[in-house]
Motif scaffolding. Structure first.
Motif, PDB file in Angstrom:
ATOM      1  N   TRP A 195     -24.497 -14.911 -17.289  1.00 49.18           N
ATOM      2  CA  TRP A 195     -23.888 -13.718 -17.892  1.00 49.18           C
ATOM      3  C   TRP A 195     -24.217 -13.591 -19.368  1.00 49.18           C
ATOM      4  O   TRP A 195     -24.340 -12.477 -19.881  1.00 49.18           O
ATOM      5  CB  TRP A 195     -22.376 -13.742 -17.671  1.00 49.18           C
ATOM      6  CG  TRP A 195     -21.981 -13.440 -16.256  1.00 49.18           C
ATOM      7  CD1 TRP A 195     -22.707 -12.725 -15.338  1.00 49.18           C
ATOM      8  CD2 TRP A 195     -20.786 -13.844 -15.597  1.00 49.18           C
ATOM      9  NE1 TRP A 195     -22.023 -12.659 -14.145  1.00 49.18           N
ATOM     10  CE2 TRP A 195     -20.840 -13.329 -14.261  1.00 49.18           C
ATOM     11  CE3 TRP A 195     -19.663 -14.584 -15.973  1.00 49.18           C
ATOM     12  CZ2 TRP A 195     -19.823 -13.545 -13.339  1.00 49.18           C
ATOM     13  CZ3 TRP A 195     -18.645 -14.799 -15.051  1.00 49.18           C
ATOM     14  CH2 TRP A 195     -18.729 -14.277 -13.747  1.00 49.18           C
ATOM     15  N   ALA A 196     -24.346 -14.713 -20.066  1.00 45.89           N
ATOM     16  CA  ALA A 196     -24.734 -14.648 -21.474  1.00 45.89           C
ATOM     17  C   ALA A 196     -26.124 -14.035 -21.615  1.00 45.89           C
ATOM     18  O   ALA A 196     -26.371 -13.208 -22.505  1.00 45.89           O
ATOM     19  CB  ALA A 196     -24.699 -16.048 -22.093  1.00 45.89           C
ATOM     20  N   LEU A 197     -27.038 -14.434 -20.729  1.00 41.19           N
ATOM     21  CA  LEU A 197     -28.381 -13.844 -20.735  1.00 41.19           C
ATOM     22  C   LEU A 197     -28.323 -12.372 -20.344  1.00 41.19           C
ATOM     23  O   LEU A 197     -29.007 -11.531 -20.931  1.00 41.19           O
ATOM     24  CB  LEU A 197     -29.286 -14.610 -19.774  1.00 41.19           C
ATOM     25  CG  LEU A 197     -30.744 -14.134 -19.689  1.00 41.19           C
ATOM     26  CD1 LEU A 197     -31.460 -14.380 -21.018  1.00 41.19           C
ATOM     27  CD2 LEU A 197     -31.482 -14.847 -18.557  1.00 41.19           C
ATOM     28  N   ALA A 198     -27.496 -12.057 -19.344  1.00 44.20           N
ATOM     29  CA  ALA A 198     -27.387 -10.676 -18.872  1.00 44.20           C
ATOM     30  C   ALA A 198     -26.789  -9.762 -19.940  1.00 44.20           C
ATOM     31  O   ALA A 198     -27.116  -8.569 -19.991  1.00 44.20           O
ATOM     32  CB  ALA A 198     -26.541 -10.619 -17.601  1.00 44.20           C
ATOM     33  N   MET A 199     -25.921 -10.302 -20.794  1.00 40.70           N
ATOM     34  CA  MET A 199     -25.387  -9.494 -21.895  1.00 40.70           C
ATOM     35  C   MET A 199     -26.503  -9.085 -22.845  1.00 40.70           C
ATOM     36  O   MET A 199     -26.526  -7.966 -23.357  1.00 40.70           O
ATOM     37  CB  MET A 199     -24.314 -10.278 -22.661  1.00 40.70           C
ATOM     38  CG  MET A 199     -23.011 -10.456 -21.901  1.00 40.70           C
ATOM     39  SD  MET A 199     -21.792 -11.394 -22.863  1.00 40.70           S
ATOM     40  CE  MET A 199     -21.341 -10.186 -24.120  1.00 40.70           C
ATOM     41  N   ARG A 200     -27.427 -10.006 -23.050  1.00 36.16           N
ATOM     42  CA  ARG A 200     -28.558  -9.716 -23.956  1.00 36.16           C
ATOM     43  C   ARG A 200     -29.504  -8.679 -23.358  1.00 36.16           C
ATOM     44  O   ARG A 200     -30.082  -7.854 -24.068  1.00 36.16           O
ATOM     45  CB  ARG A 200     -29.303 -11.035 -24.242  1.00 36.16           C
ATOM     46  CG  ARG A 200     -30.617 -10.866 -24.991  1.00 36.16           C
ATOM     47  CD  ARG A 200     -30.408 -10.321 -26.388  1.00 36.16           C
ATOM     48  NE  ARG A 200     -31.675 -10.228 -27.101  1.00 36.16           N
ATOM     49  CZ  ARG A 200     -32.564  -9.256 -26.950  1.00 36.16           C
ATOM     50  NH1 ARG A 200     -32.318  -8.266 -26.098  1.00 36.16           N
ATOM     51  NH2 ARG A 200     -33.686  -9.262 -27.645  1.00 36.16           N
ATOM     52  N   ALA A 207     -31.239  -0.392 -15.855  1.00 37.55           N
ATOM     53  CA  ALA A 207     -32.422   0.368 -15.439  1.00 37.55           C
ATOM     54  C   ALA A 207     -32.848  -0.006 -14.023  1.00 37.55           C
ATOM     55  O   ALA A 207     -33.333   0.843 -13.265  1.00 37.55           O
ATOM     56  CB  ALA A 207     -33.571   0.109 -16.412  1.00 37.55           C
ATOM     57  N   ALA A 208     -32.652  -1.274 -13.658  1.00 36.31           N
ATOM     58  CA  ALA A 208     -33.067  -1.742 -12.337  1.00 36.31           C
ATOM     59  C   ALA A 208     -31.997  -1.521 -11.266  1.00 36.31           C
ATOM     60  O   ALA A 208     -32.253  -1.738 -10.082  1.00 36.31           O
ATOM     61  CB  ALA A 208     -33.411  -3.231 -12.401  1.00 36.31           C
ATOM     62  N   GLY A 209     -30.819  -1.089 -11.694  1.00 36.05           N
ATOM     63  CA  GLY A 209     -29.741  -0.843 -10.732  1.00 36.05           C
ATOM     64  C   GLY A 209     -29.115  -2.114 -10.186  1.00 36.05           C
ATOM     65  O   GLY A 209     -28.569  -2.120  -9.080  1.00 36.05           O
ATOM     66  N   VAL A 210     -29.164  -3.187 -10.966  1.00 36.40           N
ATOM     67  CA  VAL A 210     -28.560  -4.454 -10.543  1.00 36.40           C
ATOM     68  C   VAL A 210     -27.181  -4.563 -11.194  1.00 36.40           C
ATOM     69  O   VAL A 210     -27.081  -4.576 -12.428  1.00 36.40           O
ATOM     70  CB  VAL A 210     -29.436  -5.653 -10.962  1.00 36.40           C
ATOM     71  CG1 VAL A 210     -28.769  -6.970 -10.553  1.00 36.40           C
ATOM     72  CG2 VAL A 210     -30.810  -5.551 -10.326  1.00 36.40           C
ATOM     73  N   PRO A 211     -26.102  -4.652 -10.397  1.00 37.09           N
ATOM     74  CA  PRO A 211     -24.745  -4.610 -10.955  1.00 37.09           C
ATOM     75  C   PRO A 211     -24.263  -5.945 -11.519  1.00 37.09           C
ATOM     76  O   PRO A 211     -23.206  -6.466 -11.117  1.00 37.09           O
ATOM     77  CB  PRO A 211     -23.905  -4.198  -9.736  1.00 37.09           C
ATOM     78  CG  PRO A 211     -24.614  -4.838  -8.587  1.00 37.09           C
ATOM     79  CD  PRO A 211     -26.088  -4.732  -8.922  1.00 37.09           C
ATOM     80  N   MET A 212     -25.028  -6.499 -12.458  1.00 33.70           N
ATOM     81  CA  MET A 212     -24.556  -7.719 -13.118  1.00 33.70           C
ATOM     82  C   MET A 212     -23.247  -7.424 -13.832  1.00 33.70           C
ATOM     83  O   MET A 212     -22.994  -6.286 -14.255  1.00 33.70           O
ATOM     84  CB  MET A 212     -25.605  -8.216 -14.101  1.00 33.70           C
ATOM     85  CG  MET A 212     -26.912  -8.644 -13.458  1.00 33.70           C
ATOM     86  SD  MET A 212     -26.763 -10.143 -12.468  1.00 33.70           S
ATOM     87  CE  MET A 212     -26.678 -11.374 -13.767  1.00 33.70           C
ATOM     88  N   LEU A 213     -22.408  -8.426 -14.000  1.00 37.20           N
ATOM     89  CA  LEU A 213     -21.089  -8.208 -14.600  1.00 37.20           C
ATOM     90  C   LEU A 213     -21.154  -7.503 -15.951  1.00 37.20           C
ATOM     91  O   LEU A 213     -20.353  -6.576 -16.185  1.00 37.20           O
ATOM     92  CB  LEU A 213     -20.356  -9.558 -14.734  1.00 37.20           C
ATOM     93  CG  LEU A 213     -18.891  -9.458 -15.175  1.00 37.20           C
ATOM     94  CD1 LEU A 213     -18.057  -8.712 -14.129  1.00 37.20           C
ATOM     95  CD2 LEU A 213     -18.314 -10.856 -15.423  1.00 37.20           C
ATOM     96  N   PRO A 214     -22.067  -7.859 -16.863  1.00 37.05           N
ATOM     97  CA  PRO A 214     -22.124  -7.134 -18.142  1.00 37.05           C
ATOM     98  C   PRO A 214     -22.469  -5.658 -18.002  1.00 37.05           C
ATOM     99  O   PRO A 214     -22.227  -4.875 -18.931  1.00 37.05           O
ATOM    100  CB  PRO A 214     -23.229  -7.882 -18.908  1.00 37.05           C
ATOM    101  CG  PRO A 214     -23.214  -9.260 -18.346  1.00 37.05           C
ATOM    102  CD  PRO A 214     -22.945  -9.047 -16.875  1.00 37.05           C
ATOM    103  N   GLN A 221     -14.135  -8.245 -21.142  1.00 32.07           N
ATOM    104  CA  GLN A 221     -13.934  -8.771 -19.788  1.00 32.07           C
ATOM    105  C   GLN A 221     -14.978  -9.830 -19.453  1.00 32.07           C
ATOM    106  O   GLN A 221     -14.669 -10.861 -18.857  1.00 32.07           O
ATOM    107  CB  GLN A 221     -13.987  -7.625 -18.773  1.00 32.07           C
ATOM    108  CG  GLN A 221     -12.809  -6.680 -18.839  1.00 32.07           C
ATOM    109  CD  GLN A 221     -13.001  -5.450 -17.965  1.00 32.07           C
ATOM    110  OE1 GLN A 221     -14.125  -4.963 -17.798  1.00 32.07           O
ATOM    111  NE2 GLN A 221     -11.915  -4.940 -17.407  1.00 32.07           N
ATOM    112  N   VAL A 222     -16.221  -9.572 -19.843  1.00 31.07           N
ATOM    113  CA  VAL A 222     -17.300 -10.519 -19.547  1.00 31.07           C
ATOM    114  C   VAL A 222     -17.100 -11.827 -20.294  1.00 31.07           C
ATOM    115  O   VAL A 222     -17.187 -12.914 -19.708  1.00 31.07           O
ATOM    116  CB  VAL A 222     -18.676  -9.912 -19.914  1.00 31.07           C
ATOM    117  CG1 VAL A 222     -19.780 -10.945 -19.710  1.00 31.07           C
ATOM    118  CG2 VAL A 222     -18.960  -8.678 -19.072  1.00 31.07           C
TER     119      VAL A 222
END
Length: 310
Positions: A195-200, A207-214, A221-222
């Motif tokens: 999630w830390a990487l996904a926040m960045r 853009a890719a439509g991937v529902p990562m938590l961030p 919340q994250v």
């Protein structure tokens, strides 16, 4: 014509090199490094540092093949979103440097090779665990969870926990509670790490439509979830000290405090509305796992007395 022929001859080695590097890139070598660094300590702990070096080598080879196969098949399944995301846009299938059908065959060959290698050199339990890991990572995480739920990395992260189970089973032929605790360490560590990487790279996932938590939750919340899972990681890491010596216990305590401070700083920064750098926590999480498992390996080799007295 000679110039053209010479030009083609000059380009041949370059094409071969690019193709070779493309296949290597499909396996995600950096991810494999992190997975293998947890396997050796698990094996050393299983027999307190007296493991046959050949068994370690064979298990690492099998684990490498399994991880490479799973990662390659993941690239095949995610080729469409890799093209969209800036972070992954240079992967071989995104740039079409390797045909997708060839990558599929390559991934399947590596996966089958991993199963039979581990069966031949270790035991059938380790081979089955490797096969189950590949199937779970590709079929459950990549194809089912990743694009459907923000909790994808929580459950999908179970695949990354399996190298410790494979390593333990290769030595003992069984699965015992220390292996389950090591599984829990990596299981709880995966969400804050990812999630830390996904926040960045939040915009990439959007853009890719991937529902990562961030993507689907607020930063507060994250970071709160990151903090919760960081605490669970440190608790699980501390629990493993029951079967290790004082060296591991001391390193786990210090590294855990360090990791928690970083997670609290990230959460507090968001609450105060400050500019945050989640990538720092991502890098710190890598260091944390490496330090803890290296300490476990050294502790096991030294054969220091354990809290349980054996």
């Amino acid at each position: 014509m000679r110039i053209r022929e010479g030009h083609l001859i000059d380009r041949a080695p370059r094409r071969f090199r690019d193709t070779l590097l493309g296949y290597v890139s499909l396996t995600k070598p950096r991810v494999i490094e992190l997975l293998l660094v947890t396997t050796i300590p698990a094996m050393l702990l299983a027999d307190r540092g007296t493991v046959d070096p050949l068994l370690i080598l064979n298990t690492l080879v099998g684990g490498l093949l399994a991880a490479a196969g799973a990662n390659t098949l993941n690239c095949v399944a995610d080729a469409d979103i890799d093209k969209v995301m800036k972070r992954t846009s240079r992967r071989p299938l995104a740039r079409a440097t390797v045909p997708r059908s060839h990558a599929l065959i390559f991934g399947l060959a590596l996966s089958v090779g991993a199963f039979f290698w581990l069966w031949w050199t270790t035991n059938l339990l380790s081979a089955h665990l490797a096969g189950a890991t590949i199937a779970f990572y590709v079929l459950v995480y990549t194809l089912l969870l990743k694009r459907r739920t923000s909790q994808n990395v929580v459950w999908g992260g179970a695949a990354g926990c399996m190298p410790v189970m494979i390593g333990w089973s290769a030595v003992t032929g069984t699965i015992q509670w220390p292996a389950l605790v090591m599984f829990a360490i990596i299981f709880f560590w995966t969400p804050p790490h990812t999630w830390a990487l996904a926040m960045r790279y939040k915009e990439d996932y959007q853009a890719a439509g991937v529902p990562m938590l961030p993507v689907v939750a607020t930063e507060q919340q994250v970071t709160k979830q990151i903090l919760v899972y960081t605490w669970l990681t440190v608790v699980a890491t501390s629990a493993l000290a029951l079967t290790t010596g004082w060296l591991y216990a001391a390193v786990a305590l210090l590294a855990g405090a360090w990791f928690l401070v970083m997670a609290h700083q990230l959460y507090s920064g968001v609450r105060r509305g400050e500019a945050i750098k989640p990538l720092r926590l991502f890098l710190q999480s890598n260091n944390y796992l490496a330090v803890v498992f290296c300490a476990l390996a050294v502790d096991s080799v030294l054969g220091l007395p354990t809290l349980l007295g054996h």
